[in-house]
Enzyme design. Structure first.
Site, PDB file in Angstrom:
ATOM      1  N   TYR A 138       0.819  -1.214   0.000  1.00 56.71           N
ATOM      2  CA  TYR A 138       0.000   0.000   0.000  1.00 56.71           C
ATOM      3  C   TYR A 138       0.854   1.267   0.000  1.00 56.71           C
ATOM      4  O   TYR A 138       0.377   2.335  -0.367  1.00 56.71           O
ATOM      5  CB  TYR A 138      -0.948   0.034   1.214  1.00 56.71           C
ATOM      6  CG  TYR A 138      -2.068  -0.986   1.149  1.00 56.71           C
ATOM      7  CD1 TYR A 138      -2.191  -1.850   0.065  1.00 56.71           C
ATOM      8  CD2 TYR A 138      -3.007  -1.079   2.158  1.00 56.71           C
ATOM      9  CE1 TYR A 138      -3.205  -2.781   0.000  1.00 56.71           C
ATOM     10  CE2 TYR A 138      -4.048  -2.016   2.098  1.00 56.71           C
ATOM     11  CZ  TYR A 138      -4.124  -2.866   1.021  1.00 56.71           C
ATOM     12  OH  TYR A 138      -5.136  -3.791   0.960  1.00 56.71           O
ATOM     13  N   LYS A 188       2.811 -15.467   2.594  1.00 57.18           N
ATOM     14  CA  LYS A 188       2.703 -16.169   1.305  1.00 57.18           C
ATOM     15  C   LYS A 188       4.141 -16.478   0.877  1.00 57.18           C
ATOM     16  O   LYS A 188       4.597 -16.088  -0.200  1.00 57.18           O
ATOM     17  CB  LYS A 188       1.980 -15.250   0.300  1.00 57.18           C
ATOM     18  CG  LYS A 188       1.645 -15.890  -1.029  1.00 57.18           C
ATOM     19  CD  LYS A 188       0.518 -16.900  -0.963  1.00 57.18           C
ATOM     20  CE  LYS A 188       0.291 -17.526  -2.319  1.00 57.18           C
ATOM     21  NZ  LYS A 188      -0.616 -18.675  -2.302  1.00 57.18           N
ATOM     22  N   ASP A 248     -11.448  -8.060   7.451  1.00 57.68           N
ATOM     23  CA  ASP A 248     -12.839  -7.878   7.015  1.00 57.68           C
ATOM     24  C   ASP A 248     -13.572  -9.218   6.985  1.00 57.68           C
ATOM     25  O   ASP A 248     -14.740  -9.311   7.374  1.00 57.68           O
ATOM     26  CB  ASP A 248     -12.893  -7.247   5.616  1.00 57.68           C
ATOM     27  CG  ASP A 248     -13.121  -5.744   5.684  1.00 57.68           C
ATOM     28  OD1 ASP A 248     -12.804  -5.148   6.740  1.00 57.68           O
ATOM     29  OD2 ASP A 248     -13.603  -5.170   4.694  1.00 57.68           O
TER      30      ASP A 248
END
Ligand code: NAD
Length: 353
Positions: A138, A188, A248
């Protein structure tokens, strides 16, 4: 206890008004609470042309904690990217170095039917997701959209330094120590070098916390496990992008986003506290919004920034009492309970307090 209150947009002013009443009640009971308000998000754009005015940032810097409602709304969606309300949010997190985002996903027994999952899968759920908030793809440079070999390409950079991983890992182990001492780190590493470093550093930090049981999980598996058997988790820690998505997902396990608080902390436990939901423009100004996530954010503030565990438990106890008494806002209403509005549920929390 200096608290900067940023009401924001949409339902923000309505829900923070109820949280302010709770703070006022604690103040009259003797806690030295001072509050001051400033603008952020769309309301700040309307007043001053920018989503995070310098005066707001100064006030937030001087305070011990920030209480935020929510920002955003369709009337600001057409603005250039750097003027959007959400930029104010990213800006304040970055400026205050709020690198640790804590999002509990708790399912109160009274609300077990609110989840779309079977009650036996989610009843009694109590997990804490720790998301790194100021790094990762981000914020990584270089980024952009440009022409390469006659094609338009878009690109971003996923990047973490060892120091950034170390500090978020420490926060997570400390939280795990105060809970059930199990920490699952999500990455990951089979594909991304950046997250191989993440796994190596988290494993290294673990050496200082022999009482915490550390496990690692790939993010795709974590997304599955969260809906298959969410109660296997106690504390989860992950980077900014994976954390955005998983937190979320976890909040939706509870079925009631209007119930979930969050905290974003810096290295000295200064924090910004806000509900996990957005500004809900569809119900803004109607007196329908559920203020409990914001009120529970005040409880987190008392616990994590001010070390006032007793006051935090008092607020959480009052919220549980209100649910046990059968009062519900529309978002968590079910047959057999009493539907009330924002102010009425605030009244009930104050009475229970
Ligand atoms: P949202 O969370 O605002 O709303 C999603 C749904 O949940 C809506 O139906 C809404 O009515 C309901 N809801 C949310 N909070 C509720 C509450 N307290 N009580 C009752 N119902 C509630 O998400 P969205 O619709 O995707 O976004 C709306 C705006 O909020 C957008 O502008 C978005 O950018 C912004 N947003 C802000 C934040 C933030 O300030 N932290 C976070 C997410 C979205």
């Amino acid at each position: 206890m200096k608290i900067c209150v940023l009401r924001g947009d949409g339902i923000g002013p309505e829900i923070t008004a109820e949280a302010l009443r709770v703070l006022e009640a604690l103040r009259s009971d003797g806690l030295p609470i001072e509050t001051e308000q400033a603008l952020i998000g769309g309301s700040a754009v309307d007043a001053s042309g920018v989503p995070l005015p310098e005066t707001t940032l100064t006030l937030a810097r001087e305070a011990d904690a920030v209480l935020l409602g929510a920002v955003g709304g369709p009337q600001w969606d057409g603005l250039p990217r750097d003027q959007r309300p959400e930029r104010g949010l990213l800006g304040i997190r970055k400026s205050l170095e709020l690198f640790a985002n804590l999002r509990p996903a708790i399912l109160y027994p009274e609300l077990a039917n609110a989840s779309t999952l079977k009650p036996e899968i989610v009843a009694g759920l109590d997990i804490m997701i720790v998301r790194e908030l100021t790094g990762d793809i981000y914020f990584g440079q270089p980024r952009g959209i440009e022409q390469r070999d006659g094609q338009t390409v878009g690109y971003n950079t996923m990047i973490y330094s060892e120091a950034e991983i170390r500090r978020i890992a420490k926060v997570s182990f400390e939280i795990a120590m105060k809970r059930n001492r199990r920490l699952c780190s999500v990455d990951k590493m089979n594909v991304l070098e950046c997250t191989q470093l993440w796994r190596d550093v988290v494993s290294d930090v673990a050496k200082a916390y022999p009482d915490v049981e550390l496990s690692h999980m790939l993010v795709d598996n974590a997304a599955m496990q969260l809906v298959r058997n969410p109660k296997q988790f106690d504390v989860m820690v992950t980077g900014n992008m994976f954390g955005d998505i998983l937190s979320d997902e976890a909040s939706m396990l509870t079925g009631s986003i209007g119930m979930l608080p969050s905290a974003s902390l810096d290295a000295a436990d200064k924090g910004m506290y806000e509900p996990s939901h957005g500004s809900a423009p569809d119900i803004a100004g109607k007196g329908l919004a559920n203020p409990l996530a914001t009120i529970l954010s005040v409880a987190m503030m008392l616990r994590y920034t001010f070390a006032q565990e007793e006051a935090a438990l008092r607020i959480e106890g009052a919220v549980k009492q209100v649910l046990a008494d059968g009062l519900r806002t529309a978002d968590i209403y079910e047959e057999g309970t009493t539907k009330v509005g924002t102010a009425a549920i605030g009244d009930a929390v104050l009475a229970a307090l």
